[in-house]
Design an enzyme around this catalytic site. Structure first.
Site, PDB file in Angstrom:
ATOM      1  CG  HIS A 331       2.583 -35.889  68.423  1.00  0.00           C
ATOM      2  ND1 HIS A 331       1.894 -35.982  67.246  1.00  0.00           N
ATOM      3  CD2 HIS A 331       1.880 -35.026  69.199  1.00  0.00           C
ATOM      4  CE1 HIS A 331       0.816 -35.206  67.305  1.00  0.00           C
ATOM      5  NE2 HIS A 331       0.786 -34.613  68.477  1.00  0.00           N
ATOM      6  N   GLY A 332       7.028 -37.277  68.343  1.00  0.00           N
ATOM      7  CA  GLY A 332       8.229 -37.711  69.057  1.00  0.00           C
ATOM      8  C   GLY A 332       8.992 -38.746  68.251  1.00  0.00           C
TER       9      GLY A 332
END
Lengths: 479, 325
Positions: A331-332
């Site tokens: 996600h990041g």
């Protein structure tokens, strides 16, 4: 290119024209095949991608070229030549993961090395190619499926390229398997008004969720987030986390609705990616409703190959934790996302270890565990939204305090800030949508009828045209 | 029910809910018991054939049009005899109806490259150098901070854009505004977030003169005032000197002035005038009002512009430079 742009309106017009122009004019169906229509769809998909940073088209071309050749190489190698097949698969995976690793994680890794080893390496400033996490996963799944013998290698380069670059779902999913999409490029199609209208309904709902709910909530959250991380702001922090949970859902589910609607209108079917996650009563149920295609990808290409639950409960727990940590990192490229994945992985692992998800429960037990699941998710939003772990923890901690003092507080503070009141109003569609799903699933209301959809569509369009906001980019573009 | 009847009834339901909700929504007290503001968006065509949409309180497209030379603005700026530089206060304070028109009567062309976002002299210098602008007179207007170093975050972003990005942003925003301005003739646009006294502003910009054409100005009235001067304005000197040197190399005359606002400081004008050896004009601020605390309202601005112009054309150095007799 963003769906919420006039450039996209132009591109979409050409896509519709390329898909339906001929059949509608000449009143006959057509086979997609490797013909002009697949080519036009591919060109438009590449234009869609290159709109952001033109030269990044090379990345998708490399992924496509390598996976096309790798799949054909694997397919043409006898199964007995395991080593050769594995080598080809490894080249494909390394290429995809290498691109993803460099463009998404290089700066994170260098920063991490600098922090832990005290080195002064220059942190590269790399503009993240939009959607790279999505299309590399999709591309890898194709080669792996060919390796596993689940699908034959596609002979047509055009179709493989179109499968990887298919513009409706290129930059933020759903992550579609080759088995679900590739064959659709060769199918004969007839234009059906009701299918077209169903697609239009999804597009409208997606725009509504994104531009009315997510973007307006986004402004309120941006204005109050810093304040929510300060001590003594419990109710505000709690409101922010609930708002962000709604914003994230509407942003992402809105995108996917638009993607599915557009695909429908072009004659393609994409899988469901969100199914009312906020009525899930277990953690495993939650992941069967939230970003479904990523959960399935992680299960099939990571969890099961790691051994899944076939090697004992302890190992299954570890596998699950590893998958969730990687999912967080997907996600990041930041520690707060790793922590986010870790918290949710722990919750999911404990639920499995204690068999809570499967044990029969009365309505009280179901309600209690439902609250645990949903509150865990809401509190995890602090880590997801924050710029770092400290900020995330501060907001989460405040929100927890806010929740603990809730019975004693009259919620005056929430009521006195007009913006917060407005924020609660903007969450209303999320609750309505979930209540409608609950009625369908538990009380046999069935899917919305044509009349219900028409009524809802009219209302959504009116609100959209009056209350839209388009100042915020799609959150999942950055993944 | 036949297929046709089903479709017809569905459409009626759709139209009914659309009508009811679009009437109902503006009447709901969603924010703290008060009604949201319905924003009026005047038609695009009212602003003249040479007008570009530039801003409705958000990122100003002038920066992109000027820096990346989109449209004919820079072409006109290159032909200007008198160039105005400064920030949004210049745009709203020295009005096109007076300055541009009076210049035209004298056979001169005035053009303004002043922009919003509180941008300072640095951005104007970048434009002058990048596009090789060679006016005869440059009017630099602003408070002391206009002569301090730096760029606004938006100007920095614009200067980092390549032409592709700049064109995309510019045309995308322009098209969106065109659609919005048409759509909201028929449906209200509710704004919950810009309710302060500084809103609403809607600016178009003339490509021919560079002036903002304000389709909408805030209705507020706040009197102009002066605040005590600083001990020193030395910090304004380096950038002002750089500007002066750049203009000297181009054979242009620098004239300083200021458009007043709430808590105006004017002490930097005599200081810079003395240090740089350039004239300055201080128009009368008496009884002037701002629309939002920062920008002069229309009537005050027209009065200030007339007073400024009178003093401007009376300056000997200006008369010589512009060959006025």
């Amino acid at each position: 290119m963003s769906f919420i742009s006039f450039s996209f309106v132009g591109l979409y017009f050409f896509a519709l024209l390329a898909r339906w122009g001929g059949p509608l004019v000449f009143r006959r169906s057509h086979g997609g095949g490797t013909g002009l229509r697949v080519l036009s769809l591919l060109v438009l998909s590449w234009v869609f991608y290159a709109w952001h940073v033109p030269w990044y088209i090379l990345l998708i071309l490399v992924s496509t070229g390598v996976d096309y050749l790798a799949a054909r190489g694997i397919h043409s190698t006898p199964v007995a030549h395991t080593g050769r097949r594995k080598a080809i698969l490894t080249i494909s995976l390394l290429t995809n993961l290498g691109l993803l690793g460099y463009f998404k994680y290089a700066d994170f890794l260098v920063s991490a090395v600098n922090e832990t080893a005290g080195t002064g390496l220059t942190v590269p400033e790399i503009l993240l190619p939009i959607g790279i996490s999505f299309y590399t996963f999709q591309s890898m799944s194709y080669t792996i499926d060919v390796y596993r013998g689940r699908i034959a290698a596609e002979q047509s380069f055009l179709r493989v390229a179109c499968y990887i670059a298919f513009f409706p779902q290129l930059v933020a999913g759903p992550i579609v398997r080759a088995t679900e999409l590739l064959y659709q490029f060769g199918r004969k199609r007839h234009f059906h008004l009701h299918v077209f209208m169903a697609g239009g309904y999804l597009v409208l709902r997606g725009l509504f969720l994104k531009m009315v709910v997510a973007d307006n909530l986004g402004i309120i959250i941006d204005q109050h987030w810093a304040q929510a991380s300060q001590t003594g702001q419990g109710p505000l922090a709690l409101a922010m986390l609930v708002f962000f949970a709604c914003q994230l859902f509407c942003d992402f589910a809105g995108y996917v609705d638009i993607a599915r609607g557009i695909a429908y209108q072009l004659g393609f079917r994409l899988p469901l990616n969100f199914n009312a996650p906020y009525i899930a009563t277990t953690f495993s149920g939650f992941w069967g409703r939230w970003h479904i295609t990523l959960s399935q990808w992680m299960r099939d290409y990571l969890y099961i190959p790691l051994g899944g639950n076939r090697k004992g409960r302890g190992r299954a727990f570890l596998n699950l934790m590893l998958v969730m940590l990687i999912s967080g990192l997907w996600h990041g490229a930041n520690w707060n996302f790793v922590a986010w994945g870790g918290v949710l992985g722990l919750a999911l692992g404990l639920e499995r270890l204690l068999s809570i998800g499967k044990a029969p429960r009365g309505w009280m037990g179901t309600l209690t565990w439902f609250l645990v699941v949903q509150l865990t998710w809401i509190f995890s939003m602090g880590l997801f939204r924050a710029a770092g772990i400290e900020e995330g923890w501060a907001v989460t901690h405040n929100a927890l305090q806010g929740l603990m003092t809730l019975p004693m507080s009259r919620l005056d503070y929430i009521g006195t800030d007009g913006m917060i009141v407005l924020g609660w109003w903007f969450t209303l569609p999320v609750w309505l949508l979930h209540v409608r799903s609950l009625l369908s699933e538990r009380w046999g209301w069935g899917d919305p009828s044509t009349y219900e959809r028409s009524f809802v569509a009219g209302a959504m369009l009116a609100v959209l045209l009056v209350l839209y906001n388009s100042s915020q980019p799609f959150i999942y573009f950055q993944f | 029910m036949s297929k046709l009847q089903t479709r017809l009834f569905s459409f009626v339901l759709f139209a009914f809910s659309f009508a009811v909700v679009s009437v109902l929504i503006p009447r709901l007290p969603l924010r703290d018991g008060s009604l949201p503001r319905a924003v009026e968006i005047p038609p695009y065509s009212d602003q003249g054939d040479d007008a570009l949409f530039v801003s409705n309180g958000s990122e100003e497209l002038s920066h992109i049009a000027l820096y990346h030379e989109i449209g004919s603005s820079i072409e006109h700026a290159r032909r200007a005899d008198i160039l105005l530089i400064g920030n949004s206060r210049v745009q709203t304070g020295l009005r096109e109806a007076v300055i541009s028109e009076e210049a035209r009567k004298l056979g001169l062309k005035a053009f303004t490259i002043a922009t919003g976002h509180a941008d300072k002299t640095r951005f104007a210098l970048e434009l002058i150098r990048k596009h090789d602008l060679n006016p005869r007179v440059v009017i630099a207007s602003g408070g002391p901070f206009v002569f301090t170093e730096g760029l606004s975050p938006w100007a920095r972003e614009v200067m980092h854009m390549n032409r592709w990005e700049a064109n995309k942003r510019f045309h995308e925003r322009s098209a969106a505004w065109l659609v919005k301005s048409r759509l909201h003739r028929y449906l209200p646009r509710l704004d919950f977030f810009n309710l302060g006294p500084g809103f609403p502003w809607i600016h178009y910009r003339s490509e021919t003169t560079g002036w903002w054409r304000n389709a909408l100005e805030p209705p507020g009235r706040f009197p102009v005032s002066l605040q005590p001067e600083r001990k020193s304005y030395r910090h304004t000197l380096p950038l002002a000197r750089e500007l002066k040197q750049e203009l000297d190399s181009r054979g242009a005359l620098l004239v300083l002035t200021i458009v007043p606002y709430l808590d105006t400081r004017i002490g930097h004008l005599p200081y810079l005038s003395r240090e740089l050896g350039v004239p300055y004009i201080l128009p009368s601020f008496n009884g002037m009002l701002t629309a939002d605390g920062s920008h002069l309202e229309r009537n005050s601005a027209l009065r200030l512009s007339a007073d400024f112009w009178q003093q401007f054309v009376a300056l000997e150095s200006v008369r010589v430079k512009l060959s006025l007799e």
